[in-house]
Design an enzyme around this catalytic site. Structure first.
Site, PDB file in Angstrom:
ATOM      1  N   LYS A 121      -0.058   2.465  -0.303  1.00 52.50           N
ATOM      2  CA  LYS A 121       0.938   2.376   0.772  1.00 52.50           C
ATOM      3  C   LYS A 121       2.129   3.306   0.544  1.00 52.50           C
ATOM      4  O   LYS A 121       2.602   3.954   1.462  1.00 52.50           O
ATOM      5  CB  LYS A 121       1.413   0.922   0.934  1.00 52.50           C
ATOM      6  CG  LYS A 121       0.412   0.076   1.705  1.00 52.50           C
ATOM      7  CD  LYS A 121       0.752  -1.387   1.696  1.00 52.50           C
ATOM      8  CE  LYS A 121       1.895  -1.738   2.617  1.00 52.50           C
ATOM      9  NZ  LYS A 121       2.124  -3.200   2.640  1.00 52.50           N
ATOM     10  N   TYR A 133      -4.602   6.255  -6.405  1.00 51.39           N
ATOM     11  CA  TYR A 133      -3.475   7.144  -6.704  1.00 51.39           C
ATOM     12  C   TYR A 133      -3.795   8.562  -6.230  1.00 51.39           C
ATOM     13  O   TYR A 133      -3.032   9.172  -5.488  1.00 51.39           O
ATOM     14  CB  TYR A 133      -3.221   7.128  -8.212  1.00 51.39           C
ATOM     15  CG  TYR A 133      -2.041   7.932  -8.673  1.00 51.39           C
ATOM     16  CD1 TYR A 133      -0.739   7.569  -8.340  1.00 51.39           C
ATOM     17  CD2 TYR A 133      -2.213   9.052  -9.487  1.00 51.39           C
ATOM     18  CE1 TYR A 133       0.354   8.298  -8.785  1.00 51.39           C
ATOM     19  CE2 TYR A 133      -1.132   9.786  -9.946  1.00 51.39           C
ATOM     20  CZ  TYR A 133       0.151   9.414  -9.590  1.00 51.39           C
ATOM     21  OH  TYR A 133       1.226  10.136 -10.047  1.00 51.39           O
TER      22      TYR A 133
END
Ligand code: UDP
Length: 330
Positions: free
Chosen positions: A95, A149
């Site tokens: 997010k 990531y």
């Protein structure tokens, strides 16, 4: 006196964010620091709270960002940044790299601010090109443990480019390679604090795999200088910033053993999934465009970092974050 430039730094209470706060305060800016303190720590910036040219917002940048007044620059550094962290909080990691950058870019657009985003050597994944140049597209597994990531950061670069080309926002992208220095979290799972923490506690040093994988470690002051120069440049394409001095993790463990004088030995664990086998930045671009190269060698940088860790309290030294090796490896 000319009005101070105003800069918003997200992830300001983290390792890199806090050093950036220090640098921009030193350079005479008004710094608006933002962090939701999931992985950042107020301790890293509390020495700045007394300054009137420093303000702190406890805010999650994945939610709408409101900053009153003008803004000249935005540095987007909010994100978990160690493999252990993004395993623990994978959704937040995705997010902050997607919704978070969208909010930052929207804010930049209305404020007419220049944005610099923290990207990473992880966009190259487990690289098949060595050393890594900026025009290499990478070798990333989107559904592996590092995918949350790596893909967030890749999306972040794409979103940043889109705001640049479609909305004309002034943007800069730094691809950061392994960086170390004071204020790293001792137990975030990254190799340098892991080894130093183990040495200080009298534990064996844990090498993942056979230790032949390589990394290239950059001292934080050098990184910050590179970021400042990139921000002031007119170059919107990604630029690698890192120290090309490459070392295997096995040799690195030996250096830490010498530095700390520990009598402990090394022990071997399985190599985590998708752990890059080699990593070294090609910094030709940074040299040519920014007239930048690292100045602090590993011996000097490691000593400064060790001095910081030695100064931690016994509580801080022993406060262990639970690392679920099993989940990390399988
Ligand atoms: N590593 C290790 N022992 C540890 C922590 C990490 O051998 O206790 C290894 C890890 O597998 C990787 C390298 O050190 O190959 C660097 O790991 P880190 O998490 O610091 O950064 P990244 O993998 O993101 O470069």
């Amino acid at each position: 006196m000319a009005e101070r430039k105003r800069i918003l730094i997200t992830g300001a209470a983290g390792f890199l964010g806090s050093h950036l706060c220090d640098r921009f305060i030193k350079d005479g800016y008004h710094v608006i620091a933002m962090d939701n303190l999931i992985t950042g720590r107020l301790k890293n910036i509390e020495h700045l709270f007394k300054l009137e040219q420093f303000e702190f917002y406890n805010h999650d940048v994945s939610k709408f960002i409101h900053v009153p007044g003008k803004l000249d620059y935005i540095l987007h550094f909010a994100s978990p940044a160690s493999p252990i962290d993004y395993l623990k909080i994978p959704i937040q990691t995705l997010k902050v790299g997607s919704l978070g950058i969208h909010n930052c870019l929207g804010l930049a657009r209305v404020k007419k601010a220049r944005v610099l985003i923290a990207s990473t050597s992880e966009v190259y994944g487990d690289p098949t090109v060595h050393p890594q140049t900026e025009d290499y597209w990478g070798n990333v597994n989107p559904v592996g443990p590092r995918g949350v990531y790596d893909e967030a950061k890749r999306f972040q670069e794409a979103m940043t480019m889109a705001y640049h080309t479609f909305h004309g926002v002034e943007t800069r992208i730094v691809r950061i390679f392994n960086t170390y220095g004071p204020r790293m979290r001792l137990n975030d799972g990254r190799v340098l604090p892991a080894f130093i923490g183990q040495a200080l506690r009298g534990e064996d040093l844990t090498i993942f795999g056979d230790g032949s994988q390589t990394r290239s470690f950059c001292y934080v002051d050098d990184l910050v200088e590179g970021i400042v120069r990139l921000l002031q440049s007119d170059y919107a394409q990604p630029v690698n910033i890192g120290n090309p001095d490459e070392i295997s993790i096995g040799d690195f463990a030996e250096e830490i053993i010498k530095l700390t004088g520990t009598n402990q030995k090394v022990v071997y664990h399985d190599l985590p999934v998708d752990d890059p086998k080699q990593r070294q930045p090609d910094i030709t671009k940074a040299r040519q465009l920014l007239n930048w190269e690292p100045k602090v060698g590993r011996a000097e940088g490691l000593k400064l970092t060790y001095d910081y860790f030695k100064g931690l309290s016994a509580n801080e030294l022993n406060e262990k974050e639970h690392i679920d090796f099993d989940r990390y490896i399988h």
